[in-house]
Design a protein around this motif. Structure first.
Motif, PDB file in Angstrom:
ATOM      1  N   VAL A   1      44.088   8.456 -25.965  1.00 24.38           N
ATOM      2  CA  VAL A   1      42.983   7.978 -26.801  1.00 24.38           C
ATOM      3  C   VAL A   1      43.532   7.372 -28.080  1.00 24.38           C
ATOM      4  O   VAL A   1      44.210   8.045 -28.854  1.00 24.38           O
ATOM      5  CB  VAL A   1      42.004   9.134 -27.128  1.00 24.38           C
ATOM      6  CG1 VAL A   1      40.952   8.687 -28.134  1.00 24.38           C
ATOM      7  CG2 VAL A   1      41.328   9.628 -25.854  1.00 24.38           C
ATOM      8  N   ASP A   2      43.292   6.110 -28.259  1.00 22.05           N
ATOM      9  CA  ASP A   2      43.679   5.452 -29.510  1.00 22.05           C
ATOM     10  C   ASP A   2      42.599   4.421 -29.866  1.00 22.05           C
ATOM     11  O   ASP A   2      41.597   4.292 -29.170  1.00 22.05           O
ATOM     12  CB  ASP A   2      45.061   4.787 -29.381  1.00 22.05           C
ATOM     13  CG  ASP A   2      45.139   3.864 -28.168  1.00 22.05           C
ATOM     14  OD1 ASP A   2      44.066   3.475 -27.655  1.00 22.05           O
ATOM     15  OD2 ASP A   2      46.255   3.542 -27.729  1.00 22.05           O
ATOM     16  N   ARG A   3      42.823   3.686 -30.939  1.00 22.11           N
ATOM     17  CA  ARG A   3      41.807   2.744 -31.409  1.00 22.11           C
ATOM     18  C   ARG A   3      41.546   1.649 -30.371  1.00 22.11           C
ATOM     19  O   ARG A   3      40.419   1.170 -30.234  1.00 22.11           O
ATOM     20  CB  ARG A   3      42.252   2.144 -32.743  1.00 22.11           C
ATOM     21  CG  ARG A   3      41.218   1.261 -33.417  1.00 22.11           C
ATOM     22  CD  ARG A   3      39.939   2.029 -33.733  1.00 22.11           C
ATOM     23  NE  ARG A   3      38.797   1.126 -33.824  1.00 22.11           N
ATOM     24  CZ  ARG A   3      38.373   0.548 -34.937  1.00 22.11           C
ATOM     25  NH1 ARG A   3      38.978   0.828 -36.076  1.00 22.11           N
ATOM     26  NH2 ARG A   3      37.345  -0.260 -34.938  1.00 22.11           N
ATOM     27  N   ALA A   4      42.611   1.282 -29.635  1.00 17.70           N
ATOM     28  CA  ALA A   4      42.447   0.233 -28.615  1.00 17.70           C
ATOM     29  C   ALA A   4      41.459   0.693 -27.533  1.00 17.70           C
ATOM     30  O   ALA A   4      40.601  -0.090 -27.093  1.00 17.70           O
ATOM     31  CB  ALA A   4      43.799  -0.107 -27.998  1.00 17.70           C
ATOM     32  N   LEU A   5      41.579   1.958 -27.138  1.00 17.04           N
ATOM     33  CA  LEU A   5      40.661   2.490 -26.125  1.00 17.04           C
ATOM     34  C   LEU A   5      39.229   2.519 -26.675  1.00 17.04           C
ATOM     35  O   LEU A   5      38.277   2.160 -25.978  1.00 17.04           O
ATOM     36  CB  LEU A   5      41.089   3.891 -25.691  1.00 17.04           C
ATOM     37  CG  LEU A   5      40.136   4.537 -24.686  1.00 17.04           C
ATOM     38  CD1 LEU A   5      40.305   3.945 -23.303  1.00 17.04           C
ATOM     39  CD2 LEU A   5      40.308   6.037 -24.637  1.00 17.04           C
ATOM     40  N   VAL A   6      39.112   2.946 -27.930  1.00 11.58           N
ATOM     41  CA  VAL A   6      37.787   3.001 -28.556  1.00 11.58           C
ATOM     42  C   VAL A   6      37.167   1.601 -28.590  1.00 11.58           C
ATOM     43  O   VAL A   6      35.997   1.412 -28.237  1.00 11.58           O
ATOM     44  CB  VAL A   6      37.895   3.593 -29.988  1.00 11.58           C
ATOM     45  CG1 VAL A   6      36.577   3.440 -30.742  1.00 11.58           C
ATOM     46  CG2 VAL A   6      38.291   5.059 -29.921  1.00 11.58           C
ATOM     47  N   ASP A   7      37.973   0.609 -28.989  1.00 13.52           N
ATOM     48  CA  ASP A   7      37.470  -0.774 -29.024  1.00 13.52           C
ATOM     49  C   ASP A   7      37.062  -1.254 -27.635  1.00 13.52           C
ATOM     50  O   ASP A   7      36.060  -1.956 -27.480  1.00 13.52           O
ATOM     51  CB  ASP A   7      38.541  -1.712 -29.609  1.00 13.52           C
ATOM     52  CG  ASP A   7      38.675  -1.519 -31.115  1.00 13.52           C
ATOM     53  OD1 ASP A   7      37.751  -0.951 -31.725  1.00 13.52           O
ATOM     54  OD2 ASP A   7      39.720  -1.917 -31.677  1.00 13.52           O
ATOM     55  N   ASN A   8      37.851  -0.856 -26.648  1.00 15.38           N
ATOM     56  CA  ASN A   8      37.552  -1.208 -25.258  1.00 15.38           C
ATOM     57  C   ASN A   8      36.180  -0.638 -24.856  1.00 15.38           C
ATOM     58  O   ASN A   8      35.331  -1.333 -24.285  1.00 15.38           O
ATOM     59  CB  ASN A   8      38.683  -0.648 -24.382  1.00 15.38           C
ATOM     60  CG  ASN A   8      38.446  -0.861 -22.895  1.00 15.38           C
ATOM     61  OD1 ASN A   8      37.357  -1.203 -22.471  1.00 15.38           O
ATOM     62  ND2 ASN A   8      39.480  -0.655 -22.100  1.00 15.38           N
ATOM     63  N   ILE A   9      35.951   0.626 -25.189  1.00 11.39           N
ATOM     64  CA  ILE A   9      34.667   1.276 -24.848  1.00 11.39           C
ATOM     65  C   ILE A   9      33.515   0.594 -25.582  1.00 11.39           C
ATOM     66  O   ILE A   9      32.467   0.299 -24.991  1.00 11.39           O
ATOM     67  CB  ILE A   9      34.720   2.792 -25.184  1.00 11.39           C
ATOM     68  CG1 ILE A   9      35.699   3.496 -24.246  1.00 11.39           C
ATOM     69  CG2 ILE A   9      33.331   3.421 -25.100  1.00 11.39           C
ATOM     70  CD1 ILE A   9      36.032   4.913 -24.637  1.00 11.39           C
ATOM     71  N   LEU A  10      33.730   0.315 -26.872  1.00 11.23           N
ATOM     72  CA  LEU A  10      32.666  -0.328 -27.650  1.00 11.23           C
ATOM     73  C   LEU A  10      32.353  -1.725 -27.094  1.00 11.23           C
ATOM     74  O   LEU A  10      31.194  -2.139 -27.050  1.00 11.23           O
ATOM     75  CB  LEU A  10      33.058  -0.410 -29.131  1.00 11.23           C
ATOM     76  CG  LEU A  10      33.159   0.933 -29.865  1.00 11.23           C
ATOM     77  CD1 LEU A  10      33.576   0.735 -31.305  1.00 11.23           C
ATOM     78  CD2 LEU A  10      31.837   1.688 -29.800  1.00 11.23           C
ATOM     79  N   ALA A  11      33.402  -2.415 -26.661  1.00  9.95           N
ATOM     80  CA  ALA A  11      33.190  -3.749 -26.080  1.00  9.95           C
ATOM     81  C   ALA A  11      32.385  -3.634 -24.779  1.00  9.95           C
ATOM     82  O   ALA A  11      31.475  -4.431 -24.530  1.00  9.95           O
ATOM     83  CB  ALA A  11      34.536  -4.419 -25.829  1.00  9.95           C
ATOM     84  N   GLN A  12      32.719  -2.627 -23.985  1.00 11.57           N
ATOM     85  CA  GLN A  12      31.996  -2.446 -22.711  1.00 11.57           C
ATOM     86  C   GLN A  12      30.518  -2.107 -22.933  1.00 11.57           C
ATOM     87  O   GLN A  12      29.666  -2.442 -22.116  1.00 11.57           O
ATOM     88  CB  GLN A  12      32.641  -1.316 -21.892  1.00 11.57           C
ATOM     89  CG  GLN A  12      33.977  -1.698 -21.261  1.00 11.57           C
ATOM     90  CD  GLN A  12      34.367  -0.670 -20.206  1.00 11.57           C
ATOM     91  OE1 GLN A  12      33.579  -0.315 -19.347  1.00 11.57           O
ATOM     92  NE2 GLN A  12      35.616  -0.207 -20.273  1.00 11.57           N
TER      93      GLN A  12
END
Lengths: 157, 185
Positions: free
Chosen positions: B60-71
């Motif tokens: 879990v990092d910011r990239a994953l969070v951004d990925n989820i938010l984008a989805q």
């Protein structure tokens, strides 16, 4: 008559907007400037018992019915700290989840019997959909909470 | 003017003065009694999003969070994130809290907004305001006490306290007594 009713209604609306302001201060003014990380407390909780500390974090959980407690996110994964006034003197706003809390107070232990510890672990397992290790409950468990003297709750850090 | 006339004047005017607070406390009293069955404070809106390429073992990092938010289309409102357990991730947004079940690959965005009128009533009834409101609530309680006592002596004769009134008073007192015997002792 209509004007009076509209005037009264507007006063109520203005007063109402003050009821739910963005930043809420509860209890006494926070004086400690140094922030103690939740991970430091949970690593050696015995060292912090009855010591005044300041903790900060986003609110991840809490009592939605009476506002008796909140839990803030730790600085490390899987760690959180419950903030619960020992005598119930601080009641938190009910719309706390996702807001940022700054709290000052003393750490205190809560001793659970084996049966209470099993219930607690089952509760955690249910909300986190994970398996439980009942070995941890053998002989009882000690939880550590912060009894706050002052809390500030705001929208973001 | 005799004492009964004063009694009735106090009862009448105090009744007028306290009617607003009494309505607030009565409505909020029912709402607070059933808080566990129905949230009278907030209207909760939830949106569920299925997520692709999410599992327990992804770091879990910011990239994953951004990925989820984008989805989920919830970009630009990020405040912070936290991982309460291996299978869960919480993302704090300006618009609410997103709870992600990493195991199932599901995101649930929860938004709460005040339930109009009832939220304000509960706020006052449960004394979440504190400060000077505590005094107002105390004065209201004294006012209610006076209303109750003066109410006993409004009428005299067969409809007064010495007549049928006493039976109603006794019945009213017996209600809490019976429940105390049943539940408390």
């Amino acid at each position: 008559m209509q004007r009076r009713i509209i005037f009264l209604f507007m006063i109520v609306l203005i007063l109402g907007s003050f009821l739910f302001s963005a930043e809420v201060t509860l209890g006494e003014k926070i004086r400690t400037e140094k922030v103690t990380q939740v991970s430091e407390i949970l690593e050696k909780p015995g060292d912090f018992i009855d010591k005044i500390v300041r903790v900060e974090g986003y609110i991840v959980d809490g009592c939605m019915h009476e506002g008796t407690w909140i839990a803030i996110a730790g600085d490390k994964d899987f760690q959180q700290l419950t903030i619960w006034h020992k005598e119930g003197k601080i009641i938190f706003p009910l719309d706390h989840k996702g807001k940022y809390a700054i709290a000052e107070g003393a750490i205190y232990p809560v001793q659970l019997t084996e049966a209470q510890a099993i219930n607690w672990l089952k509760h955690l397992a249910a909300i986190h959909t994970q398996e439980i290790d009942l070995e941890k409950a053998k002989g009882g468990m000690t939880l550590y909470r912060l009894s706050p003297t002052g809390v500030i709750i705001k929208d973001a850090k | 003017m005799n004492w009964r006339k004063w009694n009735n004047i106090i009862h009448r005017d105090l009744g007028y003065f306290l009617v607003g607070l009494t309505i607030i406390y009565a409505i909020s009293g029912v709402a607070a009694n059933h808080l566990r069955q129905w949230d009278s404070n907030f209207i909760t809106e939830t949106k569920t999003f299925p997520l692709k390429n999410i599992s327990n073992d992804i770091p879990v990092d910011r990239a994953l969070v951004d990925n989820i938010l984008a989805q989920t289309g919830e970009t630009g409102k990020y405040k912070s994130h936290f991982r309460p357990s291996v299978s869960r991730l919480q993302i704090f947004l300006e618009s609410g809290v997103m709870d992600i079940d990493m195991y199932k690959g599901l995101a649930v965005l929860e938004r709460k907004r005040n339930r109009p009128v009832l939220r304000e009533f509960n706020f006052l009834h449960l004394n979440q305001a504190g400060k000077i409101w505590t005094w107002v609530a105390d004065i209201y309680a004294v006012g209610l006490f006076l209303l109750a006592v003066t109410g006993l002596f409004i009428l005299k004769g067969k409809n007064g306290l010495k007549g049928r009134g006493k039976w109603f008073v006794i019945a009213g007192i017996l209600v809490p007594v019976v429940f105390l015997i049943l539940y408390f002792y």
